[in-house]
Design an enzyme around this catalytic site. Structure first.
Site, short mmCIF file in Angstrom:
data_model
loop_
_atom_site.label_atom_id
_atom_site.label_comp_id
_atom_site.label_asym_id
_atom_site.label_seq_id
_atom_site.Cartn_x
_atom_site.Cartn_y
_atom_site.Cartn_z
N ASN A 1 -31.36 9.74 -39.29
CA ASN A 1 -29.91 9.80 -39.43
C ASN A 1 -29.30 8.57 -40.08
OD1 ASN A 1 -27.06 10.69 -38.62
ND2 ASN A 1 -27.30 8.80 -37.44
N SER A 61 -26.45 15.51 -46.77
CA SER A 61 -24.99 15.59 -46.90
C SER A 61 -24.65 16.68 -47.91
CB SER A 61 -24.41 14.25 -47.38
OG SER A 61 -23.06 14.38 -47.79
N GLY A 114 -29.91 5.27 -36.34
CA GLY A 114 -28.45 5.26 -36.39
C GLY A 114 -27.85 5.93 -35.17
N THR A 125 -29.55 9.99 -53.39
CA THR A 125 -30.44 9.87 -52.23
C THR A 125 -30.36 11.10 -51.33
OG1 THR A 125 -28.74 8.63 -51.00
CG2 THR A 125 -30.37 7.35 -52.23
N LYS A 126 -29.16 11.65 -51.16
CA LYS A 126 -29.01 12.79 -50.27
C LYS A 126 -29.63 14.05 -50.87
CE LYS A 126 -27.04 10.63 -46.91
NZ LYS A 126 -27.73 10.46 -45.61
N TYR A 131 -25.32 7.52 -53.61
CA TYR A 131 -25.31 8.30 -52.37
C TYR A 131 -25.77 9.74 -52.63
CZ TYR A 131 -23.56 10.09 -47.90
OH TYR A 131 -23.44 10.67 -46.65
N SER A 132 -25.19 10.39 -53.64
CA SER A 132 -25.57 11.77 -53.95
C SER A 132 -27.03 11.86 -54.37
CB SER A 132 -24.67 12.33 -55.05
OG SER A 132 -23.42 12.69 -54.53
#
Length: 254
Positions: A95, A147, A17, A163-164, A160-161
């Site tokens: 990233n 994150s 990224g 995976t982070k 999202y949460s």
């Protein structure tokens, strides 16, 4: 002596990224510190210009490869490309990431599988491909970009949460695996940074709410992640491993 702690001359860094936002800023910082740099993303039209910006005035070597990290074979080929092109990879910054906000009862299998593959599985796969040659030289730096949403969350951030948060656990376990070989593994967990991803999914009131929650009362610029990543990727961070560094302007302090 302080300057030499951050000197990356002779090192090679791979940043996924790396075509824009945090990835481009970190890649530029690594090049300015002396590292040769490989960047990857799906967008070929952005990669060439980004690499030119990253290397400008540094005298470093660089390369790019079009890669869709949601495709496992692409990840394997990226590792092989970087090693063939540069001869080694000393620093890996995972990233690349994505977000697809959905309430838990609206998450489809397709969304779940794609976000997990991009944000988590590709990180495992690329790290798995590159650490053997780091182990041979008994030196390496691996940084996963997590994150603050892996520590806290908000509505519609289920995938999202998840995976982070998983990246933090992955870093801790890998740090134990790789520590005996002189390789450190850490996470950076950014807070509100002005990049395309949050700017595209948040409403104006949500953006303001994030700024208001920080201790500094503002969003960060991508260049404000350069210092933390240089610390973790250089001799300055030689005794830091298995950790998550929250770069959040005091978001989690409130």
């Amino acid at each position: 002596m302080p300057a030499t702690l951050f000197d990356l001359t002779g090192r090679v860094a791979l940043v996924t990224g790396g075509n824009k936002g945090l990835g481009k800023a970190m890649a530029r910082g690594l090049a300015e510190a002396g590292a040769d740099v490989v960047i990857a993303s799906r967008n070929e039209s952005e990669l060439q210009g980004a690499l030119e910006d990253i290397l400008a005035g540094t005298g470093r070597r660089g390369a790019y490869r079009v890669t869709d990290v949601s495709v496992r074979d692409d990840v394997t080929k990226l590792a092989a490309f970087a090693l063939e092109k540069m001869g080694r990879v000393d620093i890996l910054v995972n990233n690349a990431g994505m977000n697809a906000p959905q309430a838990i009862d609206a998450v489809t299998d397709e969304i779940w599988d794609r976000v997990v593959e991009v944000n988590l599985s590709s990180v495992m796969a690329l790290t798995r491909e590159l650490v053997p040659q780091m182990k041979e030289r008994r030196w390496g730096r691996v940084v996963h970009i997590s994150s603050i949403m892996g520590q806290v969350s908000k509505e519609r951030r289920n995938v999202y949460s998840a995976t982070k948060a998983a990246l933090m656990g992955l870093a801790r376990a890998s740090a134990l695996d790789l520590g005996p070989f002189g390789i450190t593994v850490n996470c950076i967990a950014p807070g509100p940074f002005m990049t395309d991803m949050p700017m595209s999914v948040l409403s104006e009131p949500e953006k303001q709410a994030f700024a208001d929650r920080t201790a500094l009362g503002r969003w960060a610029k991508p260049t404000e992640l350069v210092g933390p990543v240089l610390m973790l990727c250089s001799e300055a961070g030689s005794y830091v491993t298995g950790q998550t560094l929250f770069v959040d302007g005091g978001y989690l302090a409130r």
